[in-house]
Design an enzyme around this catalytic site. Structure first.
Site, PDB file in Angstrom:
ATOM      1  N   CYS A 134      45.026 -32.766   0.846  1.00 54.42           N
ATOM      2  CA  CYS A 134      43.678 -32.721   1.406  1.00 54.42           C
ATOM      3  C   CYS A 134      43.501 -33.834   2.433  1.00 54.42           C
ATOM      4  O   CYS A 134      44.136 -33.800   3.468  1.00 54.42           O
ATOM      5  CB  CYS A 134      42.633 -32.789   0.284  1.00 54.42           C
ATOM      6  SG  CYS A 134      40.999 -32.223   0.802  1.00 54.42           S
ATOM      7  N   HIS A 146      44.355 -28.514  -3.939  1.00 57.35           N
ATOM      8  CA  HIS A 146      44.483 -29.612  -4.890  1.00 57.35           C
ATOM      9  C   HIS A 146      45.276 -29.223  -6.137  1.00 57.35           C
ATOM     10  O   HIS A 146      44.670 -28.879  -7.164  1.00 57.35           O
ATOM     11  CB  HIS A 146      43.092 -30.087  -5.322  1.00 57.35           C
ATOM     12  CG  HIS A 146      42.345 -30.770  -4.233  1.00 57.35           C
ATOM     13  ND1 HIS A 146      42.610 -32.071  -3.850  1.00 57.35           N
ATOM     14  CD2 HIS A 146      41.358 -30.338  -3.425  1.00 57.35           C
ATOM     15  CE1 HIS A 146      41.813 -32.407  -2.855  1.00 57.35           C
ATOM     16  NE2 HIS A 146      41.040 -31.368  -2.571  1.00 57.35           N
ATOM     17  N   GLU A 196      46.620 -31.211  -8.088  1.00 58.20           N
ATOM     18  CA  GLU A 196      46.335 -32.222  -9.121  1.00 58.20           C
ATOM     19  C   GLU A 196      45.115 -31.876  -9.959  1.00 58.20           C
ATOM     20  O   GLU A 196      44.938 -32.417 -11.046  1.00 58.20           O
ATOM     21  CB  GLU A 196      46.171 -33.613  -8.482  1.00 58.20           C
ATOM     22  CG  GLU A 196      44.854 -33.880  -7.756  1.00 58.20           C
ATOM     23  CD  GLU A 196      44.785 -33.340  -6.338  1.00 58.20           C
ATOM     24  OE1 GLU A 196      45.599 -32.450  -5.990  1.00 58.20           O
ATOM     25  OE2 GLU A 196      43.912 -33.797  -5.564  1.00 58.20           O
TER      26      GLU A 196
END
Lengths: 232, 728
Positions: free
Chosen positions: A86, A203, A205
Site C-alpha cells: 500500500c 493488504h 497482512e
C-alpha cells in the site's frame, strides 16, 4: 531469519504487519524509525501501509526522501528481500526501486473492501506459498492505488514476468469489474528486475486469521518465512 | 481598552442578564478579551446551561463504571486490567457550513477526547442525518461529510466500523454529524483533567495556533439563518497527520510518569481547556501567550484564547519532567511549549507582551455558569393507528422491494467502503450488521459497538422514542452475543428556548433514563447539540445513542447472515402488528402518523437476556434484531448478508398479513438454529415467546407464498445510494 519494518511518521499499518510477521516468523520484526541511517541485520525489509507524512505532497513522496531509504536501497541492491504494501508500494515507486506510479483511484474515492488477486508469477521469495493462477482474497484500503506506467514499461513488466499479482474475480478471471481502482492491466503488485523487491496495493497482512479477514494472505507470510529459512 | 457596547455583548451571544452576572463576578466591566472568554465558556455548547438540570437525572453509575460524565469521555471496566473509553459528539453546525472539514474535525475532536484519557482509539462510528434526497444541497453534503470522515479516520489509522445514515426533510437546513470513538486503556493508567500542584508547568503540545475556528462554540449555540454560509471562517481545518503523531506522542508520554493532568483543546480552545483543568483541580493558572506556538504573526490575546485550531493538547507536568516530555514531542516533530504554570490564586491570569490581557476568577466563571430551567411543554400524544386502518399492499414482496430500495433502508455500502474499516487487523464484524465487533488487541475479548436512534418515533412521542433508542442499542449489542455495558448519548434538538423543543428534550431524557435503569445500561458520557433549526424549522428530535458491549471470546459472536441451509428460523418476542410511525406506513403509504410502538422494558430485558444466552451457549448460528421495517425487512437483510435464502410460512394468525410482515413491535429478534427443539424448550422455561416461522433454503426469499430471488433483492438494495450519488 530476521525481518525489519520501517516506520515513518504517519505509518498506520505497521502493527498489522508486525503481527503477521511475528506469526509467520516466530519472532517479532525490528521496527526501524525513519531517521535511522543503518538497518539492523535482516533478511526481509517491509515498508508498511499508512499515510507517511500525511501523503500531503503526493503519496509516498516525502517518505522516499527519508534518511532510512538510502539504507533500504543499498540492502535491495545486495539482494535483501523488500516488500512494500500500500503506502509502502507508493514509497517504493517514489524511490525508483519499482517502476511506475500509483495515481488516484479511478472512482476518485478511498476504497476499503475485499478483492481477489490472481498470482501471476510465484517464482520469488514472496509468493512461493502459491502456484501460478491461484486466487487469494485480501482487502484493499487506499485512495491512490491506480497503477500507471507507460506502455513500454508495462510490456516489459508483463514480458519479463514482473507482474506479481493482478486483480481478478473470485474465479480468477481478470475483468474491468474486478479492478477496484483503474490500475493499468489490472496490476495489483509488481517485482523489480531481480524479483527481490515486491510492491503491492492490497493488504495480505490483514488477511492472516479466519476470525477477522480470512486467511487469503497467510501463504504469503508463511511462504516468505519458508523461503528465507531455506536460503539461510 | 475597548469599551463594551450592548452590540458587542449581543454579538458574543450573551444576554443582558448574563452580562450583569459578569459585572457582579468581576466587580468591573470586562475587557474585550475577557468578554470573549465569558462568551465561549457560557455558550450553550460549553456550559450545557439549558440541559444541565435534566442531564443530572440520567443514571450514570454501575458496577463497571470507572468514570461517568464530566471528564473527556466515559470509562468502563472490561476486566483483566483493561478499560474501554468512549464518547459520541456532534459536529452538526460546522458540517453543514463546510461538510468536509466540519466532519473531519468532528472525528479529530472525538478521537482526542478518548486518547486524552490514555486510551488507544480502536474504533470510530458515526451517525449521520441528512435532508431529503431531493434537496439541492443534500448530495453535496453527503459527499463532503463522508469524504471528511474517511479522510480523517483513514489517515489516523483507526477503523471506522459502522454507523447509521438517514434522510428526512427536517434536516434540510441542519444535518447531523455525530461521531463516536472507542478506545482501550489499562484501567490503572487512566488520565484525568484536574490540574493540581501550584508551580507545576502548563505545557502546550501539537499544532500551532491560528485564527481558525474563532467563536465556533458560539456559532454552534445559535440557529442558522440565510447568512450561515458566511460563518465558514468559524469552521476549523483538520490535519489528521498531525493528529496521528499526537496520538503516538501522547500515548508514548503516558508510558512515563510525567503527566499530572491532560486535556484536549476542543471547543473554545485554550480558554476552555485551561479553565476546566484549573477549575477541576481547584487551582489558578498563569498563561504567557508569547510562548504559545503561533501559525501567524500579529495574533491578539483574544484570538489566541478563542482559536479552535485543531490537534492541540494542554498538559500539566510533574516538576522536573519537562525535558523527558519535550524529547517525546521532538521525536514526533510536534510543537512543545511551556506556556504557563499553576498558581494558588484561583484566578486565570493571561499575559502577553508583559501586559495582563485577562484576569478572571476561575470558579465563578466555570462552575457558576448559568443554569436555566427552561419552560417546556410535553408533546401531545398521537393517536394509535390500528393495523386494520392501514391499506394492505398489492403484494408483500413488492412492498419489500420498494422499502429496500428507499433512501433510509437501502445498503449504505457506498459510504462505509470509503472508510478504512479493517486497519489494526481486529475488525471481526464489519459494517452492515447489528453491531460492529472489534477485538481488543492481544486478547480474545471483543467490544461490540453500535449507534441507534429512530427520530420519527421521538418526534411522535419523545419519551417512547428515548426508551426505544436505548432499547435498540441494547438489542443490537445483544444480537451479536455481547453483554451491553454502557452508553454515550448525543442529544440533537432544536432551539431550547422554545417550550415545545424543550419538552421534546425533557421527554427523551426521561425515556432514556427509564430504559437505562431497566436495562442496567448507564450513561457514561454525552453531548448536547441544541439550536438545530433554520428559520424556525427544527430537526426531528434525535437523541442518538452510542453503545458498547463486551464479548469474552470473539469467536462466539454471531452475525446477521444465514449461515447454512436447513436451519430453523425462530422469531423471539411478541408480535402485535404495530404500524404507527412504521417504515411501511411512511415509505409505502406516505404517512408519517400515529403513535410509535411501545417499548416494554421488562420484555425487552427478558427476550434479550434469553437470546444472548442462546448465542453464548452456541445454540444460535445467526441473529438479527427487528427494528425499522419489521420482520420481512429483517429476513431480507439476513438473506442478503451471505446469499442464503429462506422459506417463511404465514403465521399472521388474526393480524392482517402486512401488519405481521411490517409491524415494528419492539423487543424482537430472529435467530437460526439447526435444531429448534432445545431453543423452544428453553424459551418456555424462560417465559419468552418463540415461534418457528420457517427454514433457511436456496437462493430466494419466500414469504407467505410470495418469492423474490436474493440476487434481485440485492440489486435493489445496493442500487439507490450509488445511483443517487452518481447522478450529480
Amino acid at each position: 531469519m530476521k525481518s525489519a519494518v520501517i516506520v515513518f511518521p504517519g505509518s498506520n499499518r505497521e502493527r498489522d504487519m508486525v503481527m503477521a510477521l511475528r506469526a509467520a516468523f516466530g519472532a517479532a520484526p525490528a521496527e526501524v524509525w525513519h531517521t535511522e541511517t543503518q538497518l539492523p541485520e535482516t533478511d526481509l525489509i517491509v515498508i508498511p501501509g499508512g499515510f507517511s507524512y500525511g501523503d500531503y505532497l503526493r503519496a509516498g513522496c516525502m517518505a522516499a526522501q527519508s534518511p532510512v531509504i538510502r539504507a533500504v536501497h543499498e540492502a535491495a541492491e545486495k539482494g535483501v528481500a523488500v516488500l512494500g504494501v500500500c503506502n509502502g508500494f507508493q514509497v517504493l515507486c517514489e524511490t525508483g526501486l519499482l517502476p511506475g506510479a500509483l495515481m488516484r483511484n479511478a472512482g476518485l474515492k478511498f476504497i476499503c473492501k475485499d478483492v481477489h488477486l490472481r498470482v501471476e508469477n510465484p517464482a520469488s521469495v514472496f509468493l512461493g506459498g502459491y502456484r501460478a493462477g491461484d486466487v487469494m482474497r485480501v482487502p484493499v484500503a487506499h485512495h491512490d492505488g491506480n497503477y500507471f506506467a507507460d506502455t513500454e514499461t508495462l510490456d516489459k513488466l508483463e514480458g519479463e514476468g514482473l507482474v506479481a499479482v493482478r486483480y481478478c474475480d473470485a474465479g480468477g478471471k481478470v475483468t474491468d469489474e474486478a479492478n477496484p481502482n483503474g490500475s493499468q492491466r489490472s496490476i495489483a503488485g509488481i517485482y523489480n528486475d531481480k524479483l527481490n523487491v515486491l510492491g503491492m496495493m492490497p493488504h495480505p497482512e490483514d488477511a492472516v486469521e479466519e476470525l477477522t479477514c480470512g486467511t487469503g494472505g497467510k501463504a504469503l507470510f508463511d511462504g516468505v518465512a519458508a523461503a528465507l529459512a531455506g536460503a539461510a | 481598552m475597548d469599551s463594551i457596547t450592548p452590540n458587542i455583548i449581543a454579538e458574543h451571544g450573551l444576554s443582558a442578564e448574563e452580562y450583569d452576572k459578569i459585572l457582579d463576578i468581576l466587580g468591573r466591566p470586562p475587557n474585550l478579551t475577557e468578554l470573549g472568554v465569558f462568551s465561549v465558556m457560557w455558550s450553550e455548547h460549553c456550559s450545557y446551561k439549558s440541559s444541565k438540570k435534566w442531564l443530572k437525572t440520567l443514571p450514570t453509575e454501575g458496577p463497571r463504571v470507572i468514570c461517568g460524565p464530566g471528564e473527556n469521555a466515559g470509562v468502563v471496566d472490561i476486566g483483566d486490567g483493561l478499560a474501554a473509553i468512549f464518547k459520541m459528539e456532534s459536529h452538526n453546525h460546522p458540517s453543514f457550513i463546510e461538510p468536509y472539514q466540519g466532519a473531519a474535525t468532528g472525528v479529530g475532536g472525538i478521537l482526542r477526547d478518548v486518547f486524552t484519557m490514555g486510551a488507544r482509539p480502536i474504533a470510530n462510528m458515526n451517525a449521520l442525518r441528512f435532508g431529503r434526497p431531493g434537496h439541492p444541497k443534500t448530495r453535496h453534503l453527503v459527499s463532503g461529510v463522508v469524504a471528511g470522515i474517511g479522510g480523517y479516520g483513514n489517515c489516523v489509522g483507526v477503523p471506522t466500523v459502522g454507523g447509521e445514515c438517514e434522510f428526512h426533510e427536517s434536516y434540510d437546513g441542519n444535518i447531523l454529524v455525530n461521531a463516536m470513538t472507542v478506545g482501550i486503556a489499562r484501567s490503572d493508567r487512566i488520565f484525568y483533567s484536574a490540574a493540581t500542584g501550584a508551580g507545576n508547568s502548563v505545557v502546550y503540545v501539537g499544532s500551532k495556533t491560528g485564527r481558525d475556528g474563532i467563536h465556533g462554540a458560539t456559532m454552534a449555540s445559535a440557529e442558522f439563518n440565510d447568512d450561515s454560509e458566511e460563518k465558514r471562517p468559524t469552521v476549523q481545518v483538520g490535519d489528521p497527520f498531525t493528529e496521528k503523531l499526537l496520538i503516538e506522542a501522547c500515548l508514548e508520554l503516558m508510558e512515563t510518569d510525567c503527566i499530572v493532568a491532560i486535556q484536549d483543546m476542543g471547543a473554545a480552545g485554550l480558554t476552555s481547556s485551561s479553565f476546566e483543568m484549573a477549575s477541576k483541580g481547584g487551582v489558578g493558572v498563569e498563561l504567557d501567550l508569547d510562548a504559545v506556538p503561533a501559525r501567524e504573526a500579529g495574533m491578539t490575546a483574544y484570538e489566541f484564547l478563542l482559536s479552535e485550531s485543531q490537534e492541540r493538547m494542554l498538559m500539566v507536568l510533574k516538576p522536573g519532567s519537562e525535558e523527558t516530555a519535550r524529547k517525546v514531542f521532538d521525536k514526533w516533530e510536534l510543537d512543545f511549549a511551556v506556556v504557563g504554570h499553576l498558581t494558588d490564586s484561583g484566578r486565570m491570569v493571561v499575559k502577553m507582551n508583559g501586559a495582563v490581557e485577562a484576569d478572571l476568577p476561575i470558579d465563578p466563571l466555570a462552575l457558576a455558569s448559568p443554569e436555566y430551567d427552561r419552560p417546556w411543554v410535553p408533546s401531545s400524544p398521537l393517536p394509535e393507528i390500528a393495523a386494520a386502518d392501514v391499506t394492505p399492499p398489492e403484494s408483500l414482496m413488492g412492498a419489500l422491494k420498494t422499502i429496500l430500495g428507499a433512501p433510509d433502508m437501502c445498503s449504505k455500502r457506498w459510504i462505509w467502503e470509503q472508510y478504512d474499516h479493517l486497519v489494526m487487523s481486529d475488525t471481526v464484524i464489519r459494517p452492515g450488521g447489528d453491531a460492529a465487533l472489534v477485538r481488543v488487541q492481544d486478547t480474545e475479548k471483543g467490544l461490540a459497538i453500535t449507534t441507534d436512534c429512530t427520530p420519527r418515533y421521538c418526534q411522535a412521542d419523545p419519551l417512547e422514542g428515548g426508551r426505544q433508542a436505548v432499547a435498540e442499542a441494547w438489542r443490537n449489542i445483544t444480537a451479536i452475543g455481547a453483554v451491553p455495558l454502557a452508553i454515550t448519548d448525543n442529544m440533537n434538538f432544536g432551539n431550547p428556548e422554545r417550550p415545545t423543543i424543550m419538552g421534546q428534550f425533557v421527554g427523551a431524557i426521561e425515556g432514556i433514563s427509564e430504559a437505562c435503569n431497566a436495562l442496567e445500561f448507564p450513561v457514561v458520557s454525552g453531548n448536547v447539540s441544541f439550536y438545530n433549526e433554520t428559520a424556525g424549522e427544527a430537526i426531528l428530535p434525535t437523541p442518538a445513542i452510542g453503545a458498547i458491549g463486551l464479548i469474552e471470546d470473539c469467536a462466539t459472536a454471531v452475525g446477521i447472515g444465514f449461515r447454512d441451509e436447513g436451519a430453523a428460523i425462530i422469531l423471539i418476542g411478541d408480535t402485535a402488528g404495530h404500524l404507527g410511525q412504521s417504515i411501511y406506513l411512511r415509505d409505502i403509504e406516505g404517512r408519517e402518523e400515529g403513535a410509535p410502538p411501545p417499548v416494554d422494558l421488562a420484555a425487552e430485558r427478558a427476550n434479550g437476556d434469553f437470546v444472548r444466552r442462546l448465542i453464548q451457549d452456541g445454540a444460535a448460528s445467526a441473529c438479527h434484531d427487528l427494528s425499522d421495517g419489521g420482520l420481512l425487512v429483517a429476513l431480507a437483510e439476513m438473506a442478503l448478508a451471505d446469499g442464503i435464502g429462506a422459506c417463511i410460512e404465514d403465521h399472521s394468525g388474526d393480524l392482517p398479513p402486512h401488519a405481521w410482515a411490517y409491524g415494528e413491535d419492539q423487543g424482537r429478534y430472529l435467530v437460526t438454529a439447526q435444531d429448534a427443539g432445545p431453543v423452544l424448550s428453553a424459551a418456555i422455561a424462560a417465559g419468552v415467546t418463540a415461534l418457528v416461522i420457517g427454514r433457511t433454503v436456496g437462493d430466494a426469499l419466500t414469504f407467505a407464498g410470495e418469492t423474490a430471488a436474493i440476487d434481485e433483492l440485492r440489486r435493489i438494495f445496493e442500487a439507490w445510494l450509488p445511483g443517487y450519488m452518481g447522478a450529480a
